[in-house]
Design a protein around this motif. Structure first.
Motif, PDB file in Angstrom:
ATOM      1  N   ILE A 130       0.840  -1.204   0.000  1.00  0.00           N
ATOM      2  CA  ILE A 130       0.000   0.000   0.000  1.00  0.00           C
ATOM      3  C   ILE A 130       0.871   1.250   0.000  1.00  0.00           C
ATOM      4  CG2 ILE A 130      -1.705   1.305   1.317  1.00  0.00           C
ATOM      5  CD1 ILE A 130      -2.867  -1.123  -0.007  1.00  0.00           C
ATOM      6  N   LEU A 131       1.958   1.231   0.754  1.00  0.00           N
ATOM      7  CA  LEU A 131       2.865   2.386   0.798  1.00  0.00           C
ATOM      8  C   LEU A 131       3.493   2.639  -0.564  1.00  0.00           C
ATOM      9  CD1 LEU A 131       4.091   4.508   2.656  1.00  0.00           C
ATOM     10  CD2 LEU A 131       5.915   2.894   3.202  1.00  0.00           C
ATOM     11  N   VAL A 132       3.845   1.588  -1.282  1.00  0.00           N
ATOM     12  CA  VAL A 132       4.391   1.728  -2.633  1.00  0.00           C
ATOM     13  C   VAL A 132       3.351   2.352  -3.566  1.00  0.00           C
ATOM     14  CG1 VAL A 132       5.203   0.452  -4.653  1.00  0.00           C
ATOM     15  CG2 VAL A 132       6.073  -0.129  -2.389  1.00  0.00           C
ATOM     16  N   LEU A 133       2.091   1.939  -3.441  1.00  0.00           N
ATOM     17  CA  LEU A 133       1.027   2.521  -4.262  1.00  0.00           C
ATOM     18  C   LEU A 133       0.882   4.011  -4.003  1.00  0.00           C
ATOM     19  CD1 LEU A 133      -1.865  -0.127  -4.154  1.00  0.00           C
ATOM     20  CD2 LEU A 133      -0.263   0.338  -6.011  1.00  0.00           C
ATOM     21  N   ILE A 134       0.968   4.416  -2.750  1.00  0.00           N
ATOM     22  CA  ILE A 134       0.853   5.840  -2.423  1.00  0.00           C
ATOM     23  C   ILE A 134       1.963   6.636  -3.086  1.00  0.00           C
ATOM     24  CG2 ILE A 134       0.932   7.527  -0.540  1.00  0.00           C
ATOM     25  CD1 ILE A 134      -0.350   5.455   1.259  1.00  0.00           C
ATOM     26  N   VAL A 150      -6.933   7.556   4.333  1.00  0.00           N
ATOM     27  CA  VAL A 150      -7.230   6.166   4.683  1.00  0.00           C
ATOM     28  C   VAL A 150      -5.997   5.290   4.482  1.00  0.00           C
ATOM     29  CG1 VAL A 150      -8.567   4.136   4.027  1.00  0.00           C
ATOM     30  CG2 VAL A 150      -9.715   6.339   4.258  1.00  0.00           C
ATOM     31  N   LEU A 151      -5.358   5.426   3.336  1.00  0.00           N
ATOM     32  CA  LEU A 151      -4.242   4.535   3.006  1.00  0.00           C
ATOM     33  C   LEU A 151      -2.982   4.840   3.808  1.00  0.00           C
ATOM     34  CD1 LEU A 151      -4.610   4.263  -0.883  1.00  0.00           C
ATOM     35  CD2 LEU A 151      -5.525   2.774   0.881  1.00  0.00           C
ATOM     36  N   ILE A 152      -2.844   6.082   4.300  1.00  0.00           N
ATOM     37  CA  ILE A 152      -1.631   6.433   5.033  1.00  0.00           C
ATOM     38  C   ILE A 152      -1.583   5.715   6.376  1.00  0.00           C
ATOM     39  CG2 ILE A 152      -2.396   8.425   6.375  1.00  0.00           C
ATOM     40  CD1 ILE A 152       0.799   8.177   4.247  1.00  0.00           C
ATOM     41  N   LEU A 153      -2.681   5.053   6.750  1.00  0.00           N
ATOM     42  CA  LEU A 153      -2.657   4.186   7.928  1.00  0.00           C
ATOM     43  C   LEU A 153      -1.591   3.099   7.800  1.00  0.00           C
ATOM     44  CD1 LEU A 153      -6.392   3.506   8.897  1.00  0.00           C
ATOM     45  CD2 LEU A 153      -4.584   4.218  10.465  1.00  0.00           C
ATOM     46  N   CYS A 154      -1.188   2.797   6.574  1.00  0.00           N
ATOM     47  CA  CYS A 154      -0.196   1.738   6.364  1.00  0.00           C
ATOM     48  C   CYS A 154       1.131   2.067   7.043  1.00  0.00           C
ATOM     49  CB  CYS A 154       0.013   1.501   4.871  1.00  0.00           C
ATOM     50  SG  CYS A 154       0.822   2.843   3.989  1.00  0.00           S
ATOM     51  N   VAL A 155       1.437   3.348   7.252  1.00  0.00           N
ATOM     52  CA  VAL A 155       2.694   3.713   7.920  1.00  0.00           C
ATOM     53  C   VAL A 155       2.705   3.174   9.345  1.00  0.00           C
ATOM     54  CG1 VAL A 155       4.093   5.644   8.740  1.00  0.00           C
ATOM     55  CG2 VAL A 155       3.027   5.758   6.480  1.00  0.00           C
TER      56      VAL A 155
END
Length: 357
Positions: free
Chosen positions: A51-55, A70-75
Motif C-alpha cells: 500500500i505504501l508503494v502505491l501511495i 485512509v491509506l496512510i494508515l499503512c505507515v
C-alpha cells in the motif's frame, strides 16, 4: 507483541546489583503459535508495504484526500508489524532477549505504531466530519500540501513524546519490556498513554457519530429544486462528470461504485434529485468504510489500548495475545482498503496483472 516470552530471575535482584547476570527461565509459546504470529507479522509488513508503494507511485491517490488519509494508515501498520516481528525474535534467540538496544527498539516501534494508528484513525474521522459539516475548515486543514504537514507533524510529535519517557533499567531486560524500557518514567508514561489513547479514541468515535447524525438530518429529504448542502458536499467527495458522446445523454461518475448507474437527465428537478441521491450514496459509502475501520480498530486494538497502562497485573501470555490481536488489525486494514475502495482495487489488480505477465 513486545513481550511474548516470560522470564523469571533466580538468585539475583537486578534492581539492586547491576553486576549480577540473572539466570533466565523462558516460558515460550509453542512452536505452532510462534509460527502463526510470525506469519501474521510478515503478512502485515508485505500488505502494508505494498500500500505504501502505491501511495508513492500513484499520484491520483495522493490527490484524493480521502483515499490518502485512509491509506496512510499503512505507515503505522508497518511499524506495528516490525515491532511484532521483533517481539517474536525475542522468544527464539537468547541474544535478543538480553539486548537492551533490541528491547528499546522493539517497544519504540510497537508503541509508536499503535499511537500513530489511533492518530490517523482520528484524522480520517475528523476529515469526514469537516467535509460533511464544515467544508471551509476541511480546506484550511487538509488541502494541498497541508495534509502532509498534518500527518508528518503528528508522527514527529508522537515519536518525540515516546522517546522522552524512555529510561531503561541498567540490568538486562526481563519479560515485561515496556515497564523495563520506561522504568525511570513509568508512572508518568502510564498517565500519558491513558490520556493520549482515551482522548484519541473518544474523539474519533464522537466525531463519527456526530457526522452520521448530521448526514441523516441533512439528506433525509431533498427538495425538488435541489439542496445547497448537497451541492456543496458533492464537490468534496470527488464525483466528476465526463462529457458524453453526442449520441449518448448520460453522465459518467468516475468515483462512484460500479453498481450505481445514472439515467439520462430530462429536467432540472430530476437532475437535482439525482444529484441528491448520488450524494447520499457516496457519503454513506465513505462513512461505511470509516465505520468499518473504527470497528475493526475497537475490536482488535481496543483491548490492548484499554489495558496497556494496567498491563502489570496480566499474565505474560495474555499480554502477548493482545499484541497479536493488534497486529491482526494491521493485517486486515489493507484487505479492507482493497475490498471497499473501487479505485484502489483496480490499481492493485492492474499491478498484479503486470507482475504476472
Amino acid at each position: 507483541m513486545a513481550n511474548v516470552n516470560g522470564m523469571t530471575s533466580r538468585d539475583c535482584r537486578p534492581n539492586i546489583s547491576l553486576n549480577c547476570s540473572p539466570h533466565v527461565e523462558q516460558d515460550h509459546y509453542s512452536i505452532p503459535i510462534n509460527a502463526f504470529f510470525l506469519f501474521v507479522g510478515i503478512l502485515t509488513l508485505v500488505f502494508n508495504s505494498g500500500i505504501l508503494v502505491l501511495i508513492v507511485k500513484e499520484k491520483k491517490i495522493r490527490l484524493n484526500l480521502y483515499h490518502f488519509l485512509v491509506l496512510i494508515l499503512c505507515v503505522s501498520d508497518v511499524l506495528v508489524g516490525l515491532g511484532f516481528i521483533f517481539g517474536i525474535l525475542r522468544t527464539v534467540h537468547p541474544a535478543f532477549q538480553t539486548s537492551k538496544a533490541f528491547a528499546v527498539l522493539n517497544v519504540l516501534l510497537t508503541t509508536t505504531g499503535l499511537y500513530i494508528s489511533l492518530y490517523h484513525t482520528f484524522l480520517i474521522s475528523l476529515q469526514r466530519f469537516l467535509v460533511i459539516c464544515k467544508e471551509k475548515w476541511n480546506t484550511l486543514i487538509f488541502q494541498q500540501n497541508r495534509r502532509y504537514f498534518v500527518c508528518v507533524s503528528g508522527w514527529i510529535a508522537i515519536l518525540i513524546s515516546n522517546c522522552i519517557f524512555i529510561s531503561p533499567h541498567p540490568a538486562s531486560p526481563g519479560s515485561d519490556i515496556i515497564s523495563y524500557v520506561y522504568n525511570g518514567h513509568y508512572q508518568a508514561y502510564t498517565i500519558y498513554i491513558r490520556f493520549l489513547t482515551t482522548s484519541l479514541l473518544f474523539s474519533t468515535v464522537i466525531l463519527y457519530l456526530v457526522t452520521i447524525v448530521y448526514m441523516l438530518k441533512t439528506y433525509r429529504k431533498i427538495s425538488p429544486t435541489g439542496d445547497s448542502n448537497a451541492l456543496q458536499v458533492i464537490e468534496t467527495i470527488n464525483i466528476h462528470t465526463i462529457e458524453p458522446h453526442p449520441s449518448q445523454k448520460a453522465c459518467v461518475f468516475s468515483c462512484l461504485p460500479h453498481q450505481v448507474r445514472v439515467r439520462p437527465i430530462r429536467s432540472r428537478g430530476e437532475a437535482s434529485n439525482q444529484i441528491g441521491t448520488l450524494t447520499r450514496k457516496k457519503v454513506m459509502s465513505t462513512l461505511y468504510l470509516v465505520g468499518l475501520l473504527i470497528t475493526v480498530l475497537l475490536i482488535f486494538t481496543g483491548p490492548l489500548v484499554v489495558t496497556l497502562s494496567w498491563r502489570d497485573t496480566f499474565p505474560t501470555r495474555l499480554r502477548g495475545i493482545l499484541f497479536g490481536l493488534c497486529c491482526i488489525n494491521s493485517t486486515l486494514n489493507p484487505i479492507i482498503y482493497v475490498w471497499k475502495l473501487v479505485d484502489i482495487r483496480g490499481i492493485v489488480k492492474s499491478a498484479l496483472f503486470c507482475l504476472n505477465r
